[in-house]
Design a protein around this motif. Structure first.
Motif, PDB file in Angstrom:
ATOM      1  N   SER A   1       0.460  -1.254   0.271  1.00 49.48           N
ATOM      2  CA  SER A   1       0.224  -0.110   0.224  1.00 49.48           C
ATOM      3  C   SER A   1       0.670   1.097   0.345  1.00 49.48           C
ATOM      4  CB  SER A   1      -1.024   0.207   1.120  1.00 49.48           C
ATOM      5  OG  SER A   1      -1.883  -1.085   1.139  1.00 49.48           O
ATOM      6  N   PRO A   2      -0.141   2.546  -0.646  1.00 52.28           N
ATOM      7  CA  PRO A   2       1.467   3.960  -0.887  1.00 52.28           C
ATOM      8  C   PRO A   2       1.458   4.414   0.631  1.00 52.28           C
ATOM      9  CG  PRO A   2      -0.912   3.779  -1.822  1.00 52.28           C
ATOM     10  CD  PRO A   2      -1.158   1.928  -1.158  1.00 52.28           C
ATOM     11  N   THR A   3       2.099   4.988   1.164  1.00 53.93           N
ATOM     12  CA  THR A   3       1.931   6.077   2.072  1.00 53.93           C
ATOM     13  C   THR A   3       2.049   7.533   1.556  1.00 53.93           C
ATOM     14  OG1 THR A   3       4.231   5.292   2.952  1.00 53.93           O
ATOM     15  CG2 THR A   3       2.140   4.920   4.007  1.00 53.93           C
ATOM     16  N   SER A   4       2.538   7.584   0.205  1.00 57.50           N
ATOM     17  CA  SER A   4       3.106   9.082  -0.238  1.00 57.50           C
ATOM     18  C   SER A   4       2.525   9.061  -1.899  1.00 57.50           C
ATOM     19  CB  SER A   4       4.187   9.000  -0.409  1.00 57.50           C
ATOM     20  OG  SER A   4       5.098   8.033  -0.977  1.00 57.50           O
ATOM     21  N   ALA A   5       2.003  10.408  -2.531  1.00 57.55           N
ATOM     22  CA  ALA A   5       1.920  10.198  -3.695  1.00 57.55           C
ATOM     23  C   ALA A   5       3.087   9.867  -5.018  1.00 57.55           C
ATOM     24  CB  ALA A   5       2.522  12.304  -3.966  1.00 57.55           C
ATOM     25  N   MET A   6       4.368   9.597  -4.567  1.00 57.22           N
ATOM     26  CA  MET A   6       5.487   9.120  -5.350  1.00 57.22           C
ATOM     27  C   MET A   6       5.257   7.855  -5.671  1.00 57.22           C
ATOM     28  SD  MET A   6       7.258   9.916  -7.853  1.00 57.22           S
ATOM     29  CE  MET A   6       7.341  11.203  -7.693  1.00 57.22           C
ATOM     30  N   HIS A   7       4.694   7.006  -4.796  1.00 57.02           N
ATOM     31  CA  HIS A   7       4.322   5.176  -4.535  1.00 57.02           C
ATOM     32  C   HIS A   7       2.759   5.363  -5.120  1.00 57.02           C
ATOM     33  CE1 HIS A   7       5.827   4.614  -0.096  1.00 57.02           C
ATOM     34  NE2 HIS A   7       6.714   4.813  -0.579  1.00 57.02           N
ATOM     35  N   VAL A   8       2.313   6.058  -5.338  1.00 54.46           N
ATOM     36  CA  VAL A   8       1.020   5.819  -6.133  1.00 54.46           C
ATOM     37  C   VAL A   8       1.722   5.992  -7.975  1.00 54.46           C
ATOM     38  CG1 VAL A   8      -1.306   6.327  -7.135  1.00 54.46           C
ATOM     39  CG2 VAL A   8      -0.595   7.370  -4.259  1.00 54.46           C
ATOM     40  N   PHE A   9       2.223   6.737  -7.814  1.00 52.82           N
ATOM     41  CA  PHE A   9       2.820   7.177  -9.511  1.00 52.82           C
ATOM     42  C   PHE A   9       3.695   5.744  -9.857  1.00 52.82           C
ATOM     43  CE2 PHE A   9       5.949   8.787 -12.405  1.00 52.82           C
ATOM     44  CZ  PHE A   9       4.782   9.395 -12.326  1.00 52.82           C
ATOM     45  N   GLU A  10       4.755   5.857  -8.928  1.00 55.42           N
ATOM     46  CA  GLU A  10       5.335   4.189  -9.260  1.00 55.42           C
ATOM     47  C   GLU A  10       4.391   2.463  -9.499  1.00 55.42           C
ATOM     48  OE1 GLU A  10       8.672   4.605  -5.813  1.00 55.42           O
ATOM     49  OE2 GLU A  10       7.177   3.589  -5.290  1.00 55.42           O
ATOM     50  N   ASP A  11       3.023   2.775  -9.350  1.00 57.17           N
ATOM     51  CA  ASP A  11       2.229   1.801  -9.479  1.00 57.17           C
ATOM     52  C   ASP A  11       1.248   2.010 -10.795  1.00 57.17           C
ATOM     53  OD1 ASP A  11       3.628   0.135  -7.873  1.00 57.17           O
ATOM     54  OD2 ASP A  11       1.249  -0.558  -6.651  1.00 57.17           O
ATOM     55  N   PHE A  12       1.266   3.858 -10.782  1.00 54.13           N
ATOM     56  CA  PHE A  12      -0.347   3.905 -11.880  1.00 54.13           C
ATOM     57  C   PHE A  12      -0.098   4.921 -12.377  1.00 54.13           C
ATOM     58  CE2 PHE A  12      -2.645   2.592  -7.955  1.00 54.13           C
ATOM     59  CZ  PHE A  12      -3.033   1.673  -8.587  1.00 54.13           C
ATOM     60  N   GLU A  13       1.670   5.029 -12.795  1.00 50.12           N
ATOM     61  CA  GLU A  13       1.920   6.506 -13.847  1.00 50.12           C
ATOM     62  C   GLU A  13       1.103   5.665 -15.086  1.00 50.12           C
ATOM     63  OE1 GLU A  13       5.780   6.114 -14.866  1.00 50.12           O
ATOM     64  OE2 GLU A  13       5.919   8.130 -16.192  1.00 50.12           O
ATOM     65  N   GLY A  14       0.586   6.645 -16.483  1.00 48.05           N
ATOM     66  CA  GLY A  14       0.277   6.479 -17.383  1.00 48.05           C
ATOM     67  C   GLY A  14      -1.167   6.060 -16.978  1.00 48.05           C
ATOM     68  N   LYS A  15      -2.080   5.152 -16.171  1.00 47.39           N
ATOM     69  CA  LYS A  15      -3.124   4.435 -16.222  1.00 47.39           C
ATOM     70  C   LYS A  15      -3.950   5.552 -15.263  1.00 47.39           C
ATOM     71  CE  LYS A  15      -1.030   0.055 -15.083  1.00 47.39           C
ATOM     72  NZ  LYS A  15      -0.277  -0.581 -14.207  1.00 47.39           N
ATOM     73  N   ILE A  16      -3.485   6.728 -14.769  1.00 44.56           N
ATOM     74  CA  ILE A  16      -4.613   7.344 -14.056  1.00 44.56           C
ATOM     75  C   ILE A  16      -4.478   9.044 -14.005  1.00 44.56           C
ATOM     76  CG2 ILE A  16      -5.346   5.756 -11.803  1.00 44.56           C
ATOM     77  CD1 ILE A  16      -3.467   8.129 -10.290  1.00 44.56           C
ATOM     78  N   PRO A  17      -5.352   9.821 -14.461  1.00 45.44           N
ATOM     79  CA  PRO A  17      -4.714  11.416 -15.040  1.00 45.44           C
ATOM     80  C   PRO A  17      -4.035  11.968 -13.349  1.00 45.44           C
ATOM     81  CG  PRO A  17      -6.992  11.545 -14.537  1.00 45.44           C
ATOM     82  CD  PRO A  17      -6.733   9.784 -14.567  1.00 45.44           C
ATOM     83  N   LEU A  18      -4.650  11.915 -12.619  1.00 42.25           N
ATOM     84  CA  LEU A  18      -3.786  12.828 -11.515  1.00 42.25           C
ATOM     85  C   LEU A  18      -4.134  12.188  -9.460  1.00 42.25           C
ATOM     86  CD1 LEU A  18      -4.384  16.039  -9.985  1.00 42.25           C
ATOM     87  CD2 LEU A  18      -6.531  15.792  -9.849  1.00 42.25           C
ATOM     88  N   ILE A  19      -2.582  12.812  -9.249  1.00 44.79           N
ATOM     89  CA  ILE A  19      -2.520  12.461  -7.938  1.00 44.79           C
ATOM     90  C   ILE A  19      -2.639  13.480  -6.686  1.00 44.79           C
ATOM     91  CG2 ILE A  19      -1.071  11.593  -6.652  1.00 44.79           C
ATOM     92  CD1 ILE A  19       0.333  10.316  -8.874  1.00 44.79           C
ATOM     93  N   LEU A  20      -3.487  13.502  -5.836  1.00 43.07           N
ATOM     94  CA  LEU A  20      -3.822  14.735  -5.150  1.00 43.07           C
ATOM     95  C   LEU A  20      -2.559  14.417  -4.289  1.00 43.07           C
ATOM     96  CD1 LEU A  20      -7.072  15.478  -5.305  1.00 43.07           C
ATOM     97  CD2 LEU A  20      -5.507  16.693  -6.449  1.00 43.07           C
ATOM     98  N   ASP A  21      -1.006  15.820  -3.840  1.00 42.91           N
ATOM     99  CA  ASP A  21      -0.365  14.820  -2.914  1.00 42.91           C
ATOM    100  C   ASP A  21      -0.385  15.796  -1.621  1.00 42.91           C
ATOM    101  OD1 ASP A  21       1.822  14.974  -1.692  1.00 42.91           O
ATOM    102  OD2 ASP A  21       3.263  15.725  -3.035  1.00 42.91           O
ATOM    103  N   GLY A  22      -1.585  15.189  -0.312  1.00 43.96           N
ATOM    104  CA  GLY A  22      -1.253  15.361   0.344  1.00 43.96           C
ATOM    105  C   GLY A  22      -0.492  15.032   1.551  1.00 43.96           C
TER     106      GLY A  22
END
Ligand code: AMP
Ligand code: MG
Length: 337
Positions: free
Chosen positions: A148-169
Motif C-alpha cells: 500500500s502507498p503512503t506517499s504520492a510518489m508510491h502511487v505514481f510508481e504503480d499508476f503512472e500512465g493509468k490515472i490522470p491525477l494524484i492529489l499530493d497531501g
C-alpha cells in the motif's frame, strides 16, 4: 495518459471534481494510506477502479465521505453504539460496516447487503470529499497485492500512465489501513485490525469481538479482502518469529554466501545484531512501526534480492494490525486469514 501529481489547491480540487463527475479516477491522500478514488454512485467508475487496480471482483470497497455528509443517504440502520463510535473516533482511521440502502453501485460491496463507510481525518481528503460531496470509493492506491502507498510518489510508481491525477497531501502519518469494524449486529466485530484497536472500541461500547473466518464451515467470509495475499514487496521475503533471531542471522549469512543482496527489516531494539547487513529500521514504538512499515517494504524491493524480517516483540494493540500486514507481506502464497 499523463499522470500529474498536484498539491491540494482550489484549482487541483476543481480539476479532481471534474474528473470524478466524468466517471474518472483520482488518487487522494488519507491519514492511513493513499486511496484510488471514484464515484461510488457511478457503476462504470467503480468498475474502472477494480480494473485499474487488478482487484479481485469479490473484494468490496470502502465508501469515503466528508464529516458533514448525511449518512442516511447510503446506510440503512444505525445502531446507537455506532453513533458512539463515530463520536469517539471519527473523522479517523476507523471504517464501519452498516446495512446498505443500496444507493451506491452494487459493485461496491460485491453483492453483500452491507456498506463499509469511512470518514478520513486527513485535511486534504476532507477538502476533496467536500468538493465532490459524493461517496467516494477509495481502495488503497496500489496495484492489487503490491504494498500500500503512503506517499504520492508510491502511487505514481504503480499508476503512472493509468490515472490522470494524484492529489499530493504529503506522507500518510498512520501508515496502515483503517480498522474495519462491522456494526450490523448487537456487538461490534473487528473484521480487519488497524490503528483503532479492539480494546479502544470495547472501551467505548462495552464489548467488541474480533472476526476470524472459520474455513472448516465453508461460510462466506465476512470481509472477503482478508483472504488474499496483500502488501507484498517485489523481492523474496522471509519472516522469522521474534525468538528466531539467531536463525534469521544464519539465514542472512547463507543467502549472502549464495550471492544474494540481503536486507533486514526489524525493530530498533534488535538492529545491532544484524550490523553486517543493510537494516531497515521499523522504529521502537507501535506508532513508528505502523508508520514506517509500508515505505520500508517499498524501499526493500529497490535495494535487495531477499528481505529477512523478524517479528517485533510487541503483539498487542496497534501491533495486531502491524503484524497482520507484515505476515501477509511475507507469505509467498495466497493465505487464508
Ligand atoms: P482496501 O480498500 O484495500 O483498504 O480494502 C477494503 C477492506 O474493507 C477489505 O478488507 C474489505 O474486505 C473490507 N470491506 C469493504 N466493504 C466491506 C463490507 N461491506 N463488508 C465487510 N468488509 C468490507
Ligand atoms: Mg488494499
Amino acid at each position: 495518459m499523463k499522470t500529474e501529481i498536484k498539491p491540494i489547491t482550489s484549482d487541483s480540487l476543481s480539476e479532481a471534481k471534474t474528473i470524478i463527475l466524468n466517471g474518472g479516477v483520482v488518487a487522494m491522500p488519507t491519514e492511513t494510506v493513499y486511496g484510488l478514488g471514484g464515484n461510488a454512485l457511478d457503476d462504470e467508475a467503480v468498475k474502472r477502479i477494480f480494473e485499474v487496480k487488478g482487484r479481485p471482483s469479490d473484494n468490496p470497497l470502502i465508501a469515503h465521505v466528508h464529516s458533514g455528509y448525511d449518512l442516511t443517504k447510503i446506510i440503512d440502520y444505525d445502531p446507537p453504539y455506532a453513533k458512539a463510535l463515530r463520536e469517539a473516533f471519527l473523522p479517523g482511521p476507523l471504517t464501519l460496516v452498516y446495512p446498505s440502502t443500496g444507493k451506491v453501485s452494487p459493485r461496491v460491496s460485491c453483492g453483500l447487503q452491507t456498506l463499509a463507510v469511512r470518514i478520513p481525518a486527513h485535511a486534504g481528503a476532507q477538502a476533496f470529499l467536500k468538493e465532490v460531496d459524493l461517496p467516494i470509493v477509495a481502495p488503497s492506491a496500489n496495484l492489487s497485492k503490491h504494498v500500500s502507498p503512503t506517499s504520492a510518489m508510491h502511487v505514481f510508481e504503480d499508476f503512472e500512465g493509468k490515472i490522470p491525477l494524484i492529489l499530493d497531501g504529503g506522507e500518510s502519518i498512520g501508515g496502515i489501513e483503517s480498522t474495519v469494524c462491522d456494526v450490523t449486529g448487537d456487538v461490534p466485530v473487528v473484521l480487519r485490525p488497524g490503528l483503532i484497536t479492539r480494546e479502544q472500541i470495547a472501551a467505548v461500547v462495552g464489548d467488541c469481538k474480533e472476526y476470524t473466518p472459520d474455513f472448516t464451515k465453508k461460510e462466506r467470509v465476512k470481509s472477503p479482502g482478508v483472504l488474499y495475499k496483500h502488501y507484498s514487496p517485489r523481492c523474496a521475503t522471509v519472516l522469522f518469529a521474534t525468538e528466531e533471531r539467531d536463525k534469521a542471522l544464519s539465514y542472512c549469512i547463507a543467502e549472502q554466501a549464495k550471492g544474494k543482496t540481503v536486507a533486514v527489516l526489524c525493530e530498533d531494539g534488535i538492529a545491532d545484531g544484524f550490523a553486517d547487513f543493510t537494516v531497515l529500521r521499523l522504529g521502537g514504538t507501535e506508532t513508528e512501526m505502523a508508520n514506517r512499515l509500508y515505505s520500508l517494504l517499498r524501499e526493500a524491493e529497490k535495494i535487495c534480492d531477499v528481505l529477512v524480517t523478524v517479528e517485533p516483540r510487541a503483539k498487542e494493540g496497534v501491533m495486531v494490525g502491524v503484524l497482520n500486514r507484515l505476515r501477509k507481506a511475507c507469505t509467498s502464497v495466497d493465505i487464508q486469514h
